[in-house]
Design a protein around this motif. Sequence first.
Motif: not given
Length: 245
Positions: A29-31, A55-57, A64-70
Amino acid sequence: MKKESKVFGIYPVIEALKANKTLDKLYVQKDIQNPKIQSIINDAETLSITINEVPIEKLNRLTKGNHQGIVAIISPISFPPFEDTVETILATKETPLFVVLDQISDVRNFGAILRTAECTGVDAVIIQKKGGAPVSGDTVKTSAGAIFNIPICKVDHIKDAIFYLQGSGITTVAATEKSGSYLYDLDLKKPLALIMGSEGRGISKSVLSIVDKSASIPLLGTINSLNVSVACGTFLYEVIRQRNH
């Protein structure tokens, strides 16, 4: 058939790295500000894994899961070392044939090229570590399984790979509509590496400046270029035609 799989979330990705899984790409996820993710990025850079900040999108679309930004993409294949692969092929083949892809970005084009390469006896396909299409389940499907039958080598820079091939006695030929020569005018019976460019930009100028030869395909319609996988097939079957006559 083994396909690509996604691993998402901080600890699953850490475990995948610890287990020496072959990660093809890492989407971050960016930033995002997270020390654990930064640690993963550092490890991935050490292993020359492609890292894309998105981007998070994009991550939401990937899983569809909880990717936690990665999110990590585990490759369905491993990548043999480039120089060792070239040397092994040169030791066993008099007229080897390589395909070098200068940042092909479309997965379906990549898979189609692999399928044709396998059918025409290409000895290895060389791609750049960053900027190209992922080696994914879609690649497996489009290649009709050919991806498992042909070595795919990843290199840091395409130019360095071309210099190495040239130093090994391989003639490098760029497929480009900008060339004034047709592929039918070239001698393709010698040890050969065919360079194909990306869908939008073609072969980069820096690569074109160092290849031994360039060639185009006659285009008789109003459109000024072919799909890259079709162009690659045209070149490869001209190689086969020449070598079998």
